[in-house]
Design a protein around this motif. Sequence first.
Motif, PDB file in Angstrom:
ATOM      1  N   VAL A   1       0.837  -1.202   0.000  1.00 29.84           N
ATOM      2  CA  VAL A   1       0.000   0.000   0.000  1.00 29.84           C
ATOM      3  C   VAL A   1       0.873   1.253   0.000  1.00 29.84           C
ATOM      4  O   VAL A   1       0.642   2.200  -0.760  1.00 29.84           O
ATOM      5  CB  VAL A   1      -0.943   0.006   1.229  1.00 29.84           C
ATOM      6  N   ILE A   2       1.900   1.260   0.854  1.00 27.60           N
ATOM      7  CA  ILE A   2       2.785   2.420   0.956  1.00 27.60           C
ATOM      8  C   ILE A   2       3.535   2.640  -0.356  1.00 27.60           C
ATOM      9  O   ILE A   2       3.653   3.769  -0.842  1.00 27.60           O
ATOM     10  CB  ILE A   2       3.779   2.240   2.121  1.00 27.60           C
ATOM     11  N   MET A   3       4.048   1.570  -0.952  1.00 28.76           N
ATOM     12  CA  MET A   3       4.772   1.692  -2.220  1.00 28.76           C
ATOM     13  C   MET A   3       3.868   2.265  -3.303  1.00 28.76           C
ATOM     14  O   MET A   3       4.273   3.133  -4.077  1.00 28.76           O
ATOM     15  CB  MET A   3       5.295   0.322  -2.648  1.00 28.76           C
ATOM     16  N   GLY A   4       2.623   1.780  -3.359  1.00 29.09           N
ATOM     17  CA  GLY A   4       1.679   2.285  -4.349  1.00 29.09           C
ATOM     18  C   GLY A   4       1.351   3.750  -4.124  1.00 29.09           C
ATOM     19  O   GLY A   4       1.247   4.538  -5.070  1.00 29.09           O
ATOM     20  N   THR A   5       1.205   4.140  -2.846  1.00 31.00           N
ATOM     21  CA  THR A   5       0.904   5.533  -2.504  1.00 31.00           C
ATOM     22  C   THR A   5       2.049   6.452  -2.911  1.00 31.00           C
ATOM     23  O   THR A   5       1.824   7.590  -3.348  1.00 31.00           O
ATOM     24  CB  THR A   5       0.652   5.666  -0.986  1.00 31.00           C
ATOM     25  N   LEU A   6       3.273   5.956  -2.794  1.00 24.48           N
ATOM     26  CA  LEU A   6       4.448   6.742  -3.185  1.00 24.48           C
ATOM     27  C   LEU A   6       4.631   6.791  -4.703  1.00 24.48           C
ATOM     28  O   LEU A   6       5.487   7.513  -5.204  1.00 24.48           O
ATOM     29  CB  LEU A   6       5.709   6.151  -2.541  1.00 24.48           C
ATOM     30  N   GLY A   7       3.819   6.022  -5.418  1.00 22.44           N
ATOM     31  CA  GLY A   7       3.885   6.030  -6.880  1.00 22.44           C
ATOM     32  C   GLY A   7       4.793   4.980  -7.478  1.00 22.44           C
ATOM     33  O   GLY A   7       5.046   4.984  -8.682  1.00 22.44           O
ATOM     34  N   HIS A   8       5.289   4.058  -6.648  1.00 26.43           N
ATOM     35  CA  HIS A   8       6.165   2.990  -7.141  1.00 26.43           C
ATOM     36  C   HIS A   8       5.376   1.685  -7.199  1.00 26.43           C
ATOM     37  O   HIS A   8       5.180   1.023  -6.183  1.00 26.43           O
ATOM     38  CB  HIS A   8       7.378   2.825  -6.234  1.00 26.43           C
ATOM     39  N   LYS A   9       4.925   1.307  -8.384  1.00 27.28           N
ATOM     40  CA  LYS A   9       4.075   0.124  -8.528  1.00 27.28           C
ATOM     41  C   LYS A   9       4.923  -1.127  -8.771  1.00 27.28           C
ATOM     42  O   LYS A   9       4.706  -1.885  -9.703  1.00 27.28           O
ATOM     43  CB  LYS A   9       3.072   0.351  -9.646  1.00 27.28           C
ATOM     44  N   VAL A  10       5.885  -1.320  -7.899  1.00 31.96           N
ATOM     45  CA  VAL A  10       6.836  -2.420  -8.032  1.00 31.96           C
ATOM     46  C   VAL A  10       6.145  -3.779  -7.959  1.00 31.96           C
ATOM     47  O   VAL A  10       6.538  -4.723  -8.643  1.00 31.96           O
ATOM     48  CB  VAL A  10       7.905  -2.341  -6.920  1.00 31.96           C
ATOM     49  N   PHE A  11       5.127  -3.865  -7.130  1.00 27.25           N
ATOM     50  CA  PHE A  11       4.501  -5.160  -6.863  1.00 27.25           C
ATOM     51  C   PHE A  11       3.142  -5.337  -7.549  1.00 27.25           C
ATOM     52  O   PHE A  11       2.450  -6.315  -7.305  1.00 27.25           O
ATOM     53  CB  PHE A  11       4.334  -5.351  -5.355  1.00 27.25           C
ATOM     54  N   GLU A  12       2.760  -4.395  -8.409  1.00 26.73           N
ATOM     55  CA  GLU A  12       1.462  -4.472  -9.081  1.00 26.73           C
ATOM     56  C   GLU A  12       1.632  -4.936 -10.517  1.00 26.73           C
ATOM     57  O   GLU A  12       2.354  -4.310 -11.289  1.00 26.73           O
ATOM     58  CB  GLU A  12       0.763  -3.113  -9.062  1.00 26.73           C
ATOM     59  N   PRO A  13       0.992  -6.030 -10.907  1.00 25.40           N
ATOM     60  CA  PRO A  13       1.082  -6.510 -12.296  1.00 25.40           C
ATOM     61  C   PRO A  13       0.621  -5.450 -13.277  1.00 25.40           C
ATOM     62  O   PRO A  13      -0.239  -4.633 -12.972  1.00 25.40           O
ATOM     63  CB  PRO A  13       0.142  -7.723 -12.312  1.00 25.40           C
ATOM     64  N   ILE A  14       1.212  -5.448 -14.477  1.00 23.87           N
ATOM     65  CA  ILE A  14       0.864  -4.471 -15.504  1.00 23.87           C
ATOM     66  C   ILE A  14      -0.595  -4.595 -15.902  1.00 23.87           C
ATOM     67  O   ILE A  14      -1.317  -3.635 -16.040  1.00 23.87           O
ATOM     68  CB  ILE A  14       1.762  -4.658 -16.745  1.00 23.87           C
ATOM     69  N   ALA A  15      -1.045  -5.796 -16.100  1.00 22.08           N
ATOM     70  CA  ALA A  15      -2.453  -6.021 -16.476  1.00 22.08           C
ATOM     71  C   ALA A  15      -2.852  -7.412 -16.043  1.00 22.08           C
ATOM     72  O   ALA A  15      -2.045  -8.333 -16.019  1.00 22.08           O
ATOM     73  CB  ALA A  15      -2.636  -5.882 -17.990  1.00 22.08           C
ATOM     74  N   LYS A  16      -4.111  -7.577 -15.681  1.00 20.85           N
ATOM     75  CA  LYS A  16      -4.618  -8.898 -15.293  1.00 20.85           C
ATOM     76  C   LYS A  16      -4.988  -9.659 -16.559  1.00 20.85           C
ATOM     77  O   LYS A  16      -6.019  -9.420 -17.159  1.00 20.85           O
ATOM     78  CB  LYS A  16      -5.858  -8.760 -14.412  1.00 20.85           C
TER      79      LYS A  16
END
Length: 205
Positions: free
Chosen positions: A63-78
């Motif tokens: 959650v913190i990484m996403g809030t900071l704008g770093h989508k390191v752990f989020e897949p590009i597309a499902k």
Amino acid sequence: AIVFTTSNNSFGPTEISYLENRFCNLALNANRYEVKNGNDPTLGNITEEKECELEEFIDYAKVIMGTLGHKVFEPIAKTEESKMTTEEKQTHTINRLYLRRKIKGVGTIEATGMQTTEGFVVFAGSYISPVDGDTISEPIKEKRKKAVLDANGKLTEDLLFTSPSYAANFVTGKSTNGLISWKDADGNTLKSLEESDSRAMRCTE
């Protein structure tokens, strides 16, 4: 650099090894960044209670990484339909775009993709032209060299591009206007679809 820690230094080598394993695999599966971890971390032997605690730590970190704008752990597309809700499957199908092009000396190439809020995604399974033209930029040439393809020349992973044209250049190996090359199942170009959406928005305002 972004560092995650605890307020009481409660994590020992076993917990850190578990977290390293999980974070590395999340980053690898998301496939957004190059992972340069030199170790092959193991999950280790931890209790079920400790595992729940560590998974909660991981969720907070994501959650913190996403809030900071770093989508390191989020897949590009499902792309795996088994992981989608019914509504997501319908939207995924509706928004899917296609590029079909006949290239001299290569034959017909076909690719699928989708416009997203982050850019344009070219989906795994797309056939990529093996020939580079002189009209594409060096960054696109480099991305084509690094792309992982199967024996049939098909992409094995989803890739994100900043624009439909960059995505089209990557697929064809030539300078290509993505707004008119990417089309929906009915043959409507991305440009016409965007113009229709724009008109619809003006009508509702």
